[in-house]
Enzyme design. Structure first.
Site, mmCIF file in Angstrom:
data_model
loop_
_atom_site.group_PDB
_atom_site.id
_atom_site.type_symbol
_atom_site.label_atom_id
_atom_site.label_comp_id
_atom_site.label_asym_id
_atom_site.label_seq_id
_atom_site.Cartn_x
_atom_site.Cartn_y
_atom_site.Cartn_z
ATOM 1 N N GLU A 523 0.878 -1.188 0.000
ATOM 2 C CA GLU A 523 0.000 0.000 0.000
ATOM 3 C C GLU A 523 0.907 1.227 0.000
ATOM 4 O OE1 GLU A 523 -2.688 0.469 3.337
ATOM 5 O OE2 GLU A 523 -3.444 2.370 2.538
ATOM 6 N N GLU A 614 -7.729 2.218 -3.233
ATOM 7 C CA GLU A 614 -8.425 1.970 -1.957
ATOM 8 C C GLU A 614 -9.386 3.136 -1.680
ATOM 9 O OE1 GLU A 614 -6.023 1.186 1.451
ATOM 10 O OE2 GLU A 614 -4.744 -0.282 0.409
ATOM 11 N N GLU A 700 -5.786 -5.684 7.854
ATOM 12 C CA GLU A 700 -4.871 -4.558 8.109
ATOM 13 C C GLU A 700 -4.470 -4.542 9.569
ATOM 14 O OE1 GLU A 700 -5.246 -0.430 6.271
ATOM 15 O OE2 GLU A 700 -7.319 -1.060 6.632
#
Ligand code: C2E
Ligand code: CA
Ligand code: CA
Length: 740
Positions: A523, A614, A700
């Site tokens: 990410e 995202e 996450e």
């Protein structure tokens, strides 16, 4: 209040002054009118008087002329004897208004047409005629009948020598009749007097002096107030001027004197003041009436305007001060009331700002009617909890303000908990499990020179703090909050400058395949590295950039940086992995970004499968339609879409069906809960549902081995978290790829 009173006193004073001015103007105008009309009246009197003079003069002059003519004719004829003269006069007498006519020889023996012979040798009219003058006598008593008469005489001349006198008598009564005709509708009358006031002709009018011999005597006898009028009249009769006086004989009367031009006679016209002023009074009265009507009408209009203004003001105040949703106070009313109360309770006052956490959801999930009922309920609770002189009002939406007093600060906190309890008693129809979450910000007023607005700002800061903390019901303001707010303000001012200064860099946090622990993606996370090397947390500046909208620029920058990095890594021959880039909710307002992202990607030549996007779950609630449309477009282009922070918003599992996402990122809070049984059940349930929908799952914030194992066991696809790796700079991430 005092201001208001002052204003209305001023208004009333204006009105009174205006009224006084109007009355003075009216009085002044009517005085002018009266004067004008009085002049007009006197002129009328003067005119009537002149008219009368003319009539009398004409009457008498024609008679005197006739007599002179007759005398001349007798004088011119030869040898006419006395007896014949009288016979002739008898024949023509009917043509004249005389009572009798006659001839008198120089001996003074008068032979009249009525057959009588009398001695007039002593009478002045005979004596004057003998002297060759035509003469009109004073009123006399007829020597035969005793009746009041005026005698006319003319000399009969032969060769300029007087040989006899023609005379005629004229009844005073006839003169009276002539005079009576001209008087004012029977209200006025006329006398003829000599210059010493002795009567020549009096009047038959019943209101005139009866049995008058001398006008001064009669005036004096009639009223004591007449002395001035007598003086005046004397002046006119002595000088022969025309003019008037006002005298009293029961009522006030005008007396207008004009010389008649016969002997020393004067025509005295009398008319009651009231009669003459009747017209002018009527005009003045009408004027007063019109003015009175005007004043009444104006007063009515003014009163109507005033009432109308008051009604409108009240209406405005109702609009401004009464909240039409709850029927309670608006913020404007609250503010006004608070301003009046502040000084009184200085030192023990608290300002409260409250709202309901995620109230928007109530509207969206249960409809606006339910939302409104909730707001009414909240208002009722707050209002019921207001003690003496305490106040509450609704600002906008679900935000309410309160002014409370206290002995101890803990009292306020207890009251807030009590209100929370009461608010939470509201049960939403068909969703009784839904619990309302009120959040309060408190500001304990410190000094009495603060204004309401700044106090509300402090309460608002405390309220924001409480909201950010999520599980707090209330927070009280502290100076640290203010410092933090100032810091935030500074930061927000610095962001753009930092961007131009290239202070933003991209970090990468690797993602691993749960099953194999192999690097499977990353990410991209933005970092602000100040020039002095100090790092600013994205948790601080991203929300600020979101507020200002600058985040869109920042996201684009990160996306482009990632495209370029992927390109470099590909060119280096590294085994690249898909990298997800965060897309702020602010992009939902500007769908044009899709084209820009596409061109950045095309420009880099990196295949689309190496870039993912995202979007946070909560963004979808704000603008669901836009959200779906954008996701659809991005999907069409070939982007993989990840739903970020799943579990922090309020999306139900059912909702997942309607949103076409590819990857669901379980939020850290979700992951943290796995060790309690209910949390575990929920995670399992979510996993199952996602698997059924073919949605891949990334966890996450995985920090421990237990978490990792649990997530792997229940079928989580990918893992991201400190357990494996922290977000790292580009070079470090490059190494991760090389090692993979
Ligand atoms: P996020 O998108 O949920 O990013 C994940 C955050 O969790 C990152 O914080 C990351 O460092 C942190 N994290 C990852 N693993 C762990 C862990 O095991 N334990 C803990 N305690 N934290 C972990 P970061 O980088 O501070 O970013 C915070 C938030 O800032 C992000 O949350 C994201 O909402 C926003 N953000 C960061 N970069 C961008 C960006 O480029 N664009 C946008 N729009 N937002 C960004
Ligand atoms: Ca993210
Ligand atoms: Ca996240």
């Amino acid at each position: 209040m005092i201001k208001k009173n002052k204003k209305s006193v001023l208004k009333i004073s204006y009105l009174i002054v205006l009224l006084l001015i109007s009355i003075i103007a009216l009085v002044w105008y009517s005085k002018i009118l009266k004067d004008e009309l009085s002049i007009l009246t006197r002129n009328t009197l003067k005119e009537v008087s002149s008219q009368n003079v003319l009539v009398i003069q004409k009457e008498i002059a024609s008679d005197v002329n006739a007599l002179t003519e007759i005398a001349d004719r007798i004088g011119n004829s030869d040898n006419i004897k006395e007896g014949e003269i009288v016979d002739t006069l008898k024949q023509i007498a009917y043509r004249y208004p005389f009572k009798t006519m006659g001839y008198c020889g120089m001996d003074g023996m008068a032979h009249a047409t009525d057959g009588m012979t009398v001695d007039i040798s002593e009478r002045s009219y005979f004596l004057n005629a003998v002297q060759g003058e035509t003469c009109i006598s004073e009123p006399l008593n007829d020597l035969v009948s005793g009746e009041e008469i005026i005698a006319f005489s003319a000399p009969v001349k032969k060769s300029d020598e007087v040989v006899g006198v023609v005379f005629a008598t004229y009844s005073v009564e006839s003169l009276r009749e002539i005079l009576a005709v001209t008087s004012f509708e029977g209200e006025g009358y006329t006398y003829i007097v000599e210059s010493d006031g002795d009567k020549v002709v009096d009047s038959i009018n019943p209101t005139s002096f009866q049995d008058m011999t001398n006008i001064y005597v009669s005036m004096r006898a009639a009223d004591r107030r007449n002395s001035k009028a007598i003086e005046g009249l004397k002046h006119y009769l002595d000088t022969g001027e025309t003019g008037y006086v006002i005298f009293y004989n029961k009522v006030g009367k005008y007396m207008y004197s004009t010389p008649l031009g016969i002997n020393n006679w004067y025509l005295i016209d009398v008319v009651p003041v009231d009669f003459l002023e009747k017209t002018s009074n009527a005009i003045i009265q009408r004027t007063y009436l019109v003015c009175a009507v005007l004043i009444v009408v104006c007063t009515f209009i003014a009163a109507w305007l005033y009432l109308e203004e008051r009604r409108k003001k009240k209406q405005m105040q109702t609009l401004l001060f009464v909240d039409d949703l709850t029927g309670g106070n608006t913020y404007a009313k609250f503010k006004q009331e608070v301003e009046q109360r502040l000084n009184v309770h200085y030192g023990r006052t608290a300002f409260i700002m409250m709202d309901l956490d995620e109230f928007k959801l109530v509207n969206e999930l249960f409809g606006y009617d339910t939302g409104n009922k909730v707001l009414c309920h909240v208002w009722n609770v707050l209002n019921e909890n207001c003690g003496e002189d305490e106040y509450a009002g609704r600002d906008i939406a679900d935000r309410f303000s309160m002014l409370l007093y206290f002995e101890k600060r803990s009292d306020i906190e207890k009251r807030i908990l009590k209100m929370t309890e009461a608010i939470q008693k509201f049960s939403i129809p068909n969703a009784s499990e839904y619990i309302l979450h009120p959040v309060f910000g408190i500001y304990y007023v410190e000094s009495n020179d603060e204004d309401v607005e700044s106090m509300m700002n402090c309460a608002s800061l405390a309220h924001n703090q409480a909201k950010q903390e999520r599980d707090s019901i209330y927070r009280a303001y502290t100076n640290i909050m203010k410092d933090r707010m100032l810091e935030k303000k500074q930061l927000s001012d610095q962001i753009e400058h930092a961007y131009k200064n290239h202070e933003f860099v991209v970090y990468y946090q690797p993602k691993y395949e749960a099953e194999t622990r192999k690097l499977a993606g990353a990410e991209a996370l933005v970092r602000w590295r100040r020039q002095d090397g100090q790092m600013v947390s994205p948790g601080l500046f991203v929300p600020l950039a979101e507020e200002s909208g600058f985040v869109c620029k920042l996201d684009k920058y990160v996306f482009n940086e990632v495209c370029l990095a992927q390109k470099r890594w590909m060119e280096k021959g590294l085994k690249v992995v898909p990298i997800s880039v965060n897309l702020s909710r602010r992009h939902l307002d500007t769908p044009e970004f899709i084209g820009e992202y596409k061109s950045m990607l095309d420009h880099s030549g990196v295949p689309i499968k190496y870039l993912q996007l995202e979007i946070t779950e909560s963004a979808m609630f704000e603008k669901k339609a836009e959200f779906l449309e954008i996701i659809e477009s991005l999907h069409k282009m070939g982007f993989v879409i990840l739903m970020d922070d799943f579990g922090t918003g309020y999306s139900s599992l059912m909702m997942l069906k309607s949103i076409p996402i590819d990857v669901m990122k379980l939020d850290k809070t979700f992951v943290d809960d796995f060790d309690d049984e209910r949390g575990e059940q929920i995670i399992r349930c979510v996993m199952r549902m996602a698997q059924d929908l073919c949605i891949s799952i990334t966890a996450e914030g995985v920090e421990t081995e237990e978490q990792y194992k649990f997530l792997k066991n229940i079928g989580c696809d990918m893992i991201q978290g400190y357990y494996f790796a922290r977000p790292m700079p580009e070079e470090e991430f490059e190494k991760c790829m090389e090692e993979a």
